[in-house]
Scaffold this active site. Sequence first.
Site, PDB file in Angstrom:
ATOM      1  CB  SER A  57      -0.924   0.007   1.225  1.00 43.75           C
ATOM      2  OG  SER A  57      -0.180  -0.210   2.413  1.00 43.75           O
ATOM      3  CE  LYS A 124      -0.238  -8.420   3.564  1.00 45.13           C
ATOM      4  NZ  LYS A 124      -0.737  -8.125   2.223  1.00 45.13           N
ATOM      5  CD  GLU A 126      -2.082  -8.907  -2.820  1.00 46.83           C
ATOM      6  OE1 GLU A 126      -2.648  -8.982  -3.935  1.00 46.83           O
ATOM      7  OE2 GLU A 126      -1.862  -7.837  -2.242  1.00 46.83           O
ATOM      8  CD  GLU A 192      -7.642  -5.467   1.405  1.00 48.50           C
ATOM      9  OE1 GLU A 192      -6.520  -6.023   1.365  1.00 48.50           O
ATOM     10  OE2 GLU A 192      -7.829  -4.301   1.033  1.00 48.50           O
TER      11      GLU A 192
HETATM   12  O1  KIV Z   1      -0.458  -3.437   1.524  1.00 50.13           O
HETATM   13  C1  KIV Z   1      -1.151  -3.371   2.550  1.00 50.13           C
HETATM   14  O2  KIV Z   1      -1.152  -2.377   3.279  1.00 50.13           O
HETATM   15  C2  KIV Z   1      -1.984  -4.510   2.904  1.00 50.13           C
HETATM   16  C3  KIV Z   1      -3.025  -4.279   3.955  1.00 50.13           C
HETATM   17  C4  KIV Z   1      -4.175  -3.580   3.355  1.00 50.13           C
HETATM   18  C5  KIV Z   1      -3.431  -5.540   4.612  1.00 50.13           C
HETATM   19  O3  KIV Z   1      -1.861  -5.548   2.339  1.00 50.13           O
END
Ligand code: KIV
Length: 276
Positions: A57, A124, A126, A192
């Site tokens: 983000s 993380k 996706e 999400e």
């Molecule tokens: O990139 C991010 O900030 C995220 C959050 C919205 C969980 O993946």
Amino acid sequence: MSALVEATRPERKPVSLLRLRAMLAAGEKIAMLTAYDAAFARAADDAGVDCLLVGDSLGMVVQGGSSTVPVTLDEVAYHVRCVARGRRHAWLLADLPFGTYEESPEQALRSSAVLARAGAQMVKLEGGWAAETVRFLVERGIVVCAHLGLTPQSASALGGYRVQGRDEAAADRLAREARALADAGAAMLVLELVPAALARRVQQENPALVVIGIGAGGDVAGQVLVLHDMLGVTAGPMPRFVRDFGREGGGVHQALQRYVAAVKERSFPEATQHTY
Ligand code: KIV
């Protein structure tokens, strides 16, 4: 915080994966926020945030872009180094950006190593397709968080920022994907923009998986918000799952403390206001 308050607080230990699992087992809610620099990482950590996510983000809230897609691995690694310098206790995870893990498990491992060297304790990624990649990473010592529901790197393919898993078939598919990712060794799952009932189901079906919701209701292990959104400094209309803790007054430190308290006391997310 005054020196007196600090001195009389029980000493806080660094948050570990074991601690996160113990919190889940004990029903203590986990408060996560995104962070991109040392100063806000320290402020969030001091406020009691359990996990800091260097999210892609950053492409929007730091770089001013319109999606997460252009963010590079070097950019995430740079922000991980900044956050790692500011953090004291919080668990630190970071996004593998678009195009740095989808090609092969080996590519995912190389990219994860870059983030681990920068200071990330968990990466993380996706997508419901990623179980094989998760297994490959976990077998090689990488701690992995999966991300399902609205996955911002593929928002265009999903038809924009819309609630996912609304009908029965889509909900069943997401639940199956969550199970496969957990079986492959994912320790955490960000869910999400999904109906609260589906998030509850995923948490119940995977009792050892630390499920963190964002627009997914309160019946999961914890919550995450984008820092700029919860401080009320993001331009434009906010999705309904965001609460503007900044608007409630008292400055940044109090806003962060209010967020942590609201997650822990289960007053955020609110069933009628922030949930689908
Ligand atoms: O990139 C991010 O900030 C995220 C959050 C919205 C969980 O993946």
